[in-house]
Scaffold this motif. Structure first.
Motif, PDB file in Angstrom:
ATOM      1  N   ASN A 268      -5.493   5.088  -6.475  1.00 43.71           N
ATOM      2  CA  ASN A 268      -5.183   3.719  -6.895  1.00 43.71           C
ATOM      3  C   ASN A 268      -3.708   3.531  -7.233  1.00 43.71           C
ATOM      4  OD1 ASN A 268      -7.785   2.514  -6.684  1.00 43.71           O
ATOM      5  ND2 ASN A 268      -8.395   3.748  -8.434  1.00 43.71           N
ATOM      6  N   ILE A 269      -2.889   4.524  -6.868  1.00 45.21           N
ATOM      7  CA  ILE A 269      -1.439   4.440  -7.058  1.00 45.21           C
ATOM      8  C   ILE A 269      -0.807   4.383  -5.674  1.00 45.21           C
ATOM      9  CG2 ILE A 269       0.616   5.553  -7.993  1.00 45.21           C
ATOM     10  CD1 ILE A 269      -1.242   6.978 -10.019  1.00 45.21           C
ATOM     11  N   ASP A 270      -0.214   3.234  -5.356  1.00 47.75           N
ATOM     12  CA  ASP A 270       0.389   3.036  -4.038  1.00 47.75           C
ATOM     13  C   ASP A 270       1.897   3.217  -4.109  1.00 47.75           C
ATOM     14  OD1 ASP A 270      -2.118   2.295  -2.989  1.00 47.75           O
ATOM     15  OD2 ASP A 270      -1.817   0.195  -3.572  1.00 47.75           O
ATOM     16  N   LEU A 271       2.443   3.928  -3.135  1.00 46.80           N
ATOM     17  CA  LEU A 271       3.892   4.085  -3.005  1.00 46.80           C
ATOM     18  C   LEU A 271       4.416   2.870  -2.249  1.00 46.80           C
ATOM     19  CD1 LEU A 271       3.918   7.830  -1.886  1.00 46.80           C
ATOM     20  CD2 LEU A 271       4.024   6.915  -4.199  1.00 46.80           C
ATOM     21  N   ILE A 272       5.159   1.998  -2.937  1.00 51.34           N
ATOM     22  CA  ILE A 272       5.616   0.756  -2.304  1.00 51.34           C
ATOM     23  C   ILE A 272       7.132   0.656  -2.210  1.00 51.34           C
ATOM     24  CG2 ILE A 272       3.549  -0.510  -3.003  1.00 51.34           C
ATOM     25  CD1 ILE A 272       5.392  -1.852  -5.178  1.00 51.34           C
ATOM     26  N   GLY A 273       7.846   1.608  -2.775  1.00 52.12           N
ATOM     27  CA  GLY A 273       9.302   1.531  -2.858  1.00 52.12           C
ATOM     28  C   GLY A 273      10.001   1.576  -1.512  1.00 52.12           C
ATOM     29  N   ASP A 274      11.210   1.037  -1.498  1.00 55.39           N
ATOM     30  CA  ASP A 274      12.040   1.017  -0.295  1.00 55.39           C
ATOM     31  C   ASP A 274      13.184   2.015  -0.363  1.00 55.39           C
ATOM     32  OD1 ASP A 274      10.582  -1.047   0.887  1.00 55.39           O
ATOM     33  OD2 ASP A 274      11.839  -2.607  -0.009  1.00 55.39           O
ATOM     34  N   ASP A 275      13.280   2.797  -1.448  1.00 56.71           N
ATOM     35  CA  ASP A 275      14.366   3.773  -1.549  1.00 56.71           C
ATOM     36  C   ASP A 275      14.249   4.764  -0.399  1.00 56.71           C
ATOM     37  OD1 ASP A 275      15.020   2.482  -3.891  1.00 56.71           O
ATOM     38  OD2 ASP A 275      14.337   4.088  -5.211  1.00 56.71           O
TER      39      ASP A 275
ATOM     40  N   PHE B  46      -2.630   5.295 -16.869  1.00 56.60           N
ATOM     41  CA  PHE B  46      -3.260   4.052 -16.430  1.00 56.60           C
ATOM     42  C   PHE B  46      -4.774   4.169 -16.259  1.00 56.60           C
ATOM     43  CE2 PHE B  46       1.180   3.436 -15.379  1.00 56.60           C
ATOM     44  CZ  PHE B  46       1.383   2.131 -15.807  1.00 56.60           C
ATOM     45  N   GLU B  47      -5.304   5.370 -16.495  1.00 57.48           N
ATOM     46  CA  GLU B  47      -6.739   5.628 -16.409  1.00 57.48           C
ATOM     47  C   GLU B  47      -7.318   5.208 -15.053  1.00 57.48           C
ATOM     48  OE1 GLU B  47      -8.687   5.300 -20.558  1.00 57.48           O
ATOM     49  OE2 GLU B  47      -7.188   3.682 -20.512  1.00 57.48           O
ATOM     50  N   VAL B  48      -6.633   5.652 -13.986  1.00 55.82           N
ATOM     51  CA  VAL B  48      -7.078   5.392 -12.615  1.00 55.82           C
ATOM     52  C   VAL B  48      -7.004   6.688 -11.813  1.00 55.82           C
ATOM     53  CG1 VAL B  48      -6.327   2.968 -12.629  1.00 55.82           C
ATOM     54  CG2 VAL B  48      -4.772   4.744 -11.767  1.00 55.82           C
ATOM     55  N   ASP B  49      -7.719   6.728 -10.696  1.00 59.00           N
ATOM     56  CA  ASP B  49      -7.590   7.838  -9.764  1.00 59.00           C
ATOM     57  C   ASP B  49      -6.260   7.715  -9.033  1.00 59.00           C
ATOM     58  OD1 ASP B  49     -10.133   8.836 -10.395  1.00 59.00           O
ATOM     59  OD2 ASP B  49     -11.098   7.541  -8.893  1.00 59.00           O
ATOM     60  N   ILE B  50      -5.721   8.833  -8.575  1.00 60.52           N
ATOM     61  CA  ILE B  50      -4.443   8.831  -7.859  1.00 60.52           C
ATOM     62  C   ILE B  50      -4.508   7.912  -6.634  1.00 60.52           C
ATOM     63  CG2 ILE B  50      -2.884  10.275  -6.470  1.00 60.52           C
ATOM     64  CD1 ILE B  50      -3.280  12.490  -8.510  1.00 60.52           C
TER      65      ILE B  50
ATOM     66  N   GLN C  94       2.878   0.872  -7.141  1.00 58.01           N
ATOM     67  CA  GLN C  94       2.008  -0.187  -7.621  1.00 58.01           C
ATOM     68  C   GLN C  94       0.708   0.464  -8.055  1.00 58.01           C
ATOM     69  OE1 GLN C  94       1.918  -4.246  -5.987  1.00 58.01           O
ATOM     70  NE2 GLN C  94      -0.171  -3.747  -5.386  1.00 58.01           N
ATOM     71  N   ILE C  95       0.325   0.208  -9.303  1.00 64.98           N
ATOM     72  CA  ILE C  95      -0.901   0.762  -9.868  1.00 64.98           C
ATOM     73  C   ILE C  95      -1.975  -0.313  -9.787  1.00 64.98           C
ATOM     74  CG2 ILE C  95      -1.960   1.878 -11.865  1.00 64.98           C
ATOM     75  CD1 ILE C  95       0.586   3.336 -11.011  1.00 64.98           C
ATOM     76  N   ASN C  96      -3.104   0.025  -9.204  1.00 67.26           N
ATOM     77  CA  ASN C  96      -4.232  -0.899  -9.098  1.00 67.26           C
ATOM     78  C   ASN C  96      -5.228  -0.536 -10.198  1.00 67.26           C
ATOM     79  OD1 ASN C  96      -3.208  -2.092  -6.586  1.00 67.26           O
ATOM     80  ND2 ASN C  96      -3.630  -0.078  -5.742  1.00 67.26           N
ATOM     81  N   LEU C  97      -5.219  -1.339 -11.272  1.00 63.38           N
ATOM     82  CA  LEU C  97      -6.062  -1.049 -12.431  1.00 63.38           C
ATOM     83  C   LEU C  97      -7.527  -1.353 -12.142  1.00 63.38           C
ATOM     84  CD1 LEU C  97      -3.764  -2.558 -15.220  1.00 63.38           C
ATOM     85  CD2 LEU C  97      -3.916  -0.174 -14.453  1.00 63.38           C
TER      86      LEU C  97
ATOM     87  N   ARG D  36       3.426  -3.069 -11.228  1.00 65.09           N
ATOM     88  CA  ARG D  36       4.471  -2.363 -10.483  1.00 65.09           C
ATOM     89  C   ARG D  36       5.241  -1.476 -11.447  1.00 65.09           C
ATOM     90  NH1 ARG D  36       6.649  -5.859  -5.456  1.00 65.09           N
ATOM     91  NH2 ARG D  36       4.591  -6.077  -4.511  1.00 65.09           N
ATOM     92  N   VAL D  37       5.612  -0.286 -10.959  1.00 69.28           N
ATOM     93  CA  VAL D  37       6.267   0.698 -11.811  1.00 69.28           C
ATOM     94  C   VAL D  37       7.536   1.206 -11.126  1.00 69.28           C
ATOM     95  CG1 VAL D  37       6.057   2.958 -12.913  1.00 69.28           C
ATOM     96  CG2 VAL D  37       4.082   1.412 -12.867  1.00 69.28           C
TER      97      VAL D  37
END
Length: 154
Positions: A25-32, A19-23, A49-52, A59-60
């Motif tokens: 900018n990757i948010d852990l949003i899962g409920d598992d 996604f060519e972003v810094d880590i 969730q990746i913030n481009l 969302r991934v």
């Protein structure tokens, strides 16, 4: 440092390249609920969730297959369509087929019910799923990961 956490950091590094972003900018949003394997609770909410850089959010859902069977559960698709409609956020599944050393990228918020062959898979708790077409596998794990901007989702 525990092995699970080390593997997770490696995975995040690969996603930051895709996604060519810094880590950051990757948010852990899962409920598992990963705390106890006996009570492992899974929900349809995406894991990340990746913030481009352009302000867009993606969302991934991260999946892995170990037996050469590569499916996406219907409830994941329905949740993605709902999030796209309500929040205008795209969702995708990144599926690691470890059996064959390849990774699929499937944009699931655009899946049309009539465009896939839904089946009931007993091995997956009797869930309704569709099999991931080979054309979605865009990354061989022996190669560098592709860039999100270069992926074709048609």
């Amino acid at each position: 440092m525990d092995a699970w956490f080390c593997n997770f950091l490696i995975f995040l590094n690969a996603l930051s390249q895709v996604f060519e972003v810094d880590i950051e900018n990757i948010d852990l949003i899962g409920d598992d609920d990963l705390v106890n394997i006996e009570t492992f609770k899974r929900t349809p909410k995406a894991d990340l969730q990746i913030n481009l850089k352009n302000g867009e959010k993606v969302r991934v859902e991260v999946q892995s297959g170990f037996q050469g069977i590569n499916d996406i559960k219907q409830h994941k698709v329905l949740e993605a369509i709902k999030i796209k409609s309500e929040e205008n956020i795209s969702s995708m599944v990144i599926h690691f087929d470890l059996f064959n050393g390849q990774v699929a990228f499937v944009k699931i918020d655009e899946i049309d019910d009539d465009s896939v062959n839904w089946i009931t898979r007993q091995q997956m708790e009797g869930q309704t799923v569709f099999n991931i077409d080979q054309n979605y596998f865009a990354w061989k794990l022996t190669e560098n990961p592709p860039k999100y901007t270069d992926l074709s989702f048609s």
